[in-house]
Design an enzyme around this catalytic site. Structure first.
Site, PDB file in Angstrom:
ATOM      1  N   HIS A  74       0.822  -1.216   0.000  1.00  0.00           N
ATOM      2  CA  HIS A  74       0.000   0.000   0.000  1.00  0.00           C
ATOM      3  C   HIS A  74       0.859   1.270   0.000  1.00  0.00           C
ATOM      4  O   HIS A  74       0.487   2.281   0.598  1.00  0.00           O
ATOM      5  CB  HIS A  74      -0.960   0.018   1.193  1.00  0.00           C
ATOM      6  CG  HIS A  74      -1.926  -1.128   1.217  1.00  0.00           C
ATOM      7  ND1 HIS A  74      -3.059  -1.166   0.435  1.00  0.00           N
ATOM      8  CD2 HIS A  74      -1.918  -2.286   1.925  1.00  0.00           C
ATOM      9  CE1 HIS A  74      -3.713  -2.301   0.667  1.00  0.00           C
ATOM     10  NE2 HIS A  74      -3.035  -3.000   1.552  1.00  0.00           N
ATOM     11  N   ASN A 147     -10.157  -3.187   2.128  1.00  0.00           N
ATOM     12  CA  ASN A 147      -9.820  -3.159   0.710  1.00  0.00           C
ATOM     13  C   ASN A 147     -11.084  -2.886  -0.097  1.00  0.00           C
ATOM     14  O   ASN A 147     -12.170  -2.743   0.466  1.00  0.00           O
ATOM     15  CB  ASN A 147      -9.201  -4.490   0.260  1.00  0.00           C
ATOM     16  CG  ASN A 147      -7.744  -4.627   0.654  1.00  0.00           C
ATOM     17  OD1 ASN A 147      -7.033  -3.638   0.782  1.00  0.00           O
ATOM     18  ND2 ASN A 147      -7.302  -5.853   0.855  1.00  0.00           N
ATOM     19  N   TYR A 357       0.485  -4.962  11.562  1.00  0.00           N
ATOM     20  CA  TYR A 357       0.292  -3.552  11.216  1.00  0.00           C
ATOM     21  C   TYR A 357       0.950  -2.596  12.208  1.00  0.00           C
ATOM     22  O   TYR A 357       1.684  -1.688  11.793  1.00  0.00           O
ATOM     23  CB  TYR A 357      -1.195  -3.248  11.028  1.00  0.00           C
ATOM     24  CG  TYR A 357      -1.670  -3.557   9.626  1.00  0.00           C
ATOM     25  CD1 TYR A 357      -2.081  -2.544   8.768  1.00  0.00           C
ATOM     26  CD2 TYR A 357      -1.668  -4.859   9.146  1.00  0.00           C
ATOM     27  CE1 TYR A 357      -2.494  -2.823   7.474  1.00  0.00           C
ATOM     28  CE2 TYR A 357      -2.079  -5.149   7.857  1.00  0.00           C
ATOM     29  CZ  TYR A 357      -2.493  -4.130   7.018  1.00  0.00           C
ATOM     30  OH  TYR A 357      -2.889  -4.409   5.733  1.00  0.00           O
TER      31      TYR A 357
END
Length: 541
Positions: A74, A147, A357
């Site tokens: 990303h 997404n 993350y």
């Protein structure tokens, strides 16, 4: 010469000029005014620089450190500020403050992105799109990190680094390698569902405004009485779904590689604010326990007929970033950032992301990334025992005790936000999940969702990518798609045969051309050598 006013993104500098009554005084990073920034400090007009030129050193040292590590996935994206407004009551499912009252507005920031490309890659690549929302709620920041597809390629996070490596560059050639990608896809049949979406019409959205978003994972909602249900989040565009044909996408990649970022920026600057509807699907624990497949499998969708969409509210983006790096690049999302009333399910991919993350944000931005203005929970200030570290930007929580429990009025627990209790059992083992049903839902997508023209485009798009692969990889991929439906496999085999023949013809023509060039090459080399010899004779005089 007179000029017409340009598009919003072309007028940014002019807008800044008009917003200032007079220029600021130019300073060093420590705020000292600068007399001359047009020349370095030297000994004479031709002399060397002095080490005491702190203006140059200050400027150069910061320039050398301007770039931070780009996101491993990303990396390329755009984003904007906006708000979420509750339009429908779901308090019977969820006690989260963000959903507490109809009409309640919560500030948000959304970052859209491609997945596999680098920071400078084109917005119009065939690739899933990231759709991550940060809700700045009064009980902390909630990150819905989704997404533009309701599913994903894999169901076990152990495969995630390997899958992403196949979307990146070959470590030797530094080129994108279809053999890597399709080798993995064909070896892991659970990718089939997402691959069909990726190579279908929705594989190249027309910008960020004309696509849906999905939380993808299964989450848990808990109400004020402690009752819990499982949930999936959907974000439906009000602009309508629009996609780009491959030839248009390729053209834009060369002419307007930042197409999606520009489209979003100009739309908001023109007052054409994009809108989405936030919706949920709900499944009880009993339904989950008895469902015909694993409801926590992210490679599958929940039936809308059995679990209809429930409207929650609307999302509006109405303000562009004031600085791209400070906001779009430095914003940090983590599925682990939830608030009371929103919890986690046994979804394996979600469980893996809970660690991955925050960890990657520590790597990119440092241990205090949540203190950056775009990331800080400014509507619910953090009070904890975390201190110090690189870039402790705020007051570092002053003199509050750095340990818990304590006797000196340090932060205390809140008893009404206890997580819901749930039971788990089973043997501890590595369950590979190879026997899961990987083809029923792709079959429904082929037969019930796609029409004849969409199926034809899907086949052509896959063949156009597979033609660069080794024959055994092609055969394995055809076998997977044949298990979706015999017609799918047959159509792909025929399309791939034509694509392979065209590829072979092209390579033969290239080989013939190169052979002709190589025959002519020695003559050209002989001529150059004669010229060099003559030049050498001349130069000796």
């Amino acid at each position: 010469m007179p000029q017409t006013k340009g598009k919003p993104h072309e007028e940014q500098l002019e807008q800044y000029k008009n917003s200032q009554t007079k220029p600021f005084v130019l300073t060093t990073s420590n705020g000292a005014p600068i007399f001359n920034k047009k020349a370095s400090l030297t000994v004479g007009p031709r002399g060397p620089l002095l080490l005491q030129d702190v203006v140059f050193l200050d400027e150069m040292a910061h320039f050398d450190r301007e770039r931070i590590p780009e996101r491993v996935v990303h990396a390329k994206g755009g984003g904007a500020h906006g708000f979420f407004e509750v339009t429908d009551d779901i308090t019977k499912y969820c006690k989260a403050d963000v959903f507490s009252t109809i009409g309640k507005r919560t500030p948000i920031f959304i970052r859209f992105s491609t997945v596999g490309g680098e920071l400078g890659s084109a917005d119009t690549q065939r690739d899933p799109r990231g759709f991550a929302i940060k809700f700045y709620t009064e009980e902390g920041n909630w990150d819905l990190v989704g997404n533009n597809t309701p599913i994903f390629f894999i169901r076990d996070p152990i495969f995630f680094p390997n899958f992403i490596h196949t979307q990146k560059r070959n470590p030797v050639t530094h080129l994108k390698d279809p053999n890597m990608m399709w080798d993995f896809f064909s070896l892991r049949p659970e990718t089939t569902h997402q691959v069909m979406i990726l190579f279908g019409d929705r594989g190249i959205p027309d910008g960020f405004r004309h696509m849906d978003g999905f939380g993808s994972h299964t989450f848990k909602l808990v109400n004020k009485d402690g009752n819990a249900v499982y949930c999936k989040f959907h974000i439906k565009t009000a602009q309508g779904i629009r996609n780009l044909p491959p030839d248009v996408a390729i053209k834009l990649a060369g002419e307007d590689p930042d197409y999606s970022i520009r489209d979003l920026y100009d739309s908001i600057e023109n007052g054409n604010y994009p809108v989405w509807r936030l919706m949920i699907q709900v499944m009880t624990f009993e339904e989950a326990a008895n469902y015909r497949f694993n409801p926590f499998d992210i490679t599958k969708v929940w039936s809308h007929k059995e679990f209809p969409l429930i409207l929650v509210g609307k999302i509006v983006l109405n303000k562009n970033p004031t600085n791209y790096f400070a906001e779009v690049e430095q914003i940090a999302f983590a599925p682990s950032h939830v608030v009371p009333g929103i919890e986690f399910s046994p979804d394996k991919m979600l469980q893996g992301r809970l660690f991955a993350y925050p960890d990657t944000q520590f790597h990119r931005l440092g241990p205090n990334y949540v203190q950056l203005p775009i990331n800080c929970p400014y509507r619910s200030r953090a009070h904890n025992t975390q201190r110090d570290g690189c870039f402790a930007l705020d007051y570092n929580q002053g003199g509050m005790p750095t340990y818990h429990p304590n006797s000196f009025n340090g932060a205390i627990e809140r008893t009404d936000v206890k997580e819901s209790a749930w039971s788990v059992s089973g043997d501890v083992d590595r369950f590979n999940g190879d026997d899961e049903d990987n083809f029923s839902q792709p079959r429904d997508l082929w037969l019930k969702v796609m029409d004849e023209t969409e199926r034809a485009r899907l086949v052509d798009n896959i063949a156009d990518s597979l033609k660069y692969c080794k024959a055994f990889i092609q055969e394995r991929a055809i076998n997977n798609f044949t298990q979706v439906h015999q017609d799918f496999g047959n159509a792909l085999r025929n399309a791939l045969q034509k694509a392979n023949e065209a590829m072979q013809k092209k390579r033969e023509e290239e080989a013939e051309f190169n052979a002709k060039e190589s025959v002519m090459m020695p003559c050209a080399i002989d001529d150059r050598m004669k010229n060099i010899s003559n030049l050498a004779k001349y130069c000796k005089y």
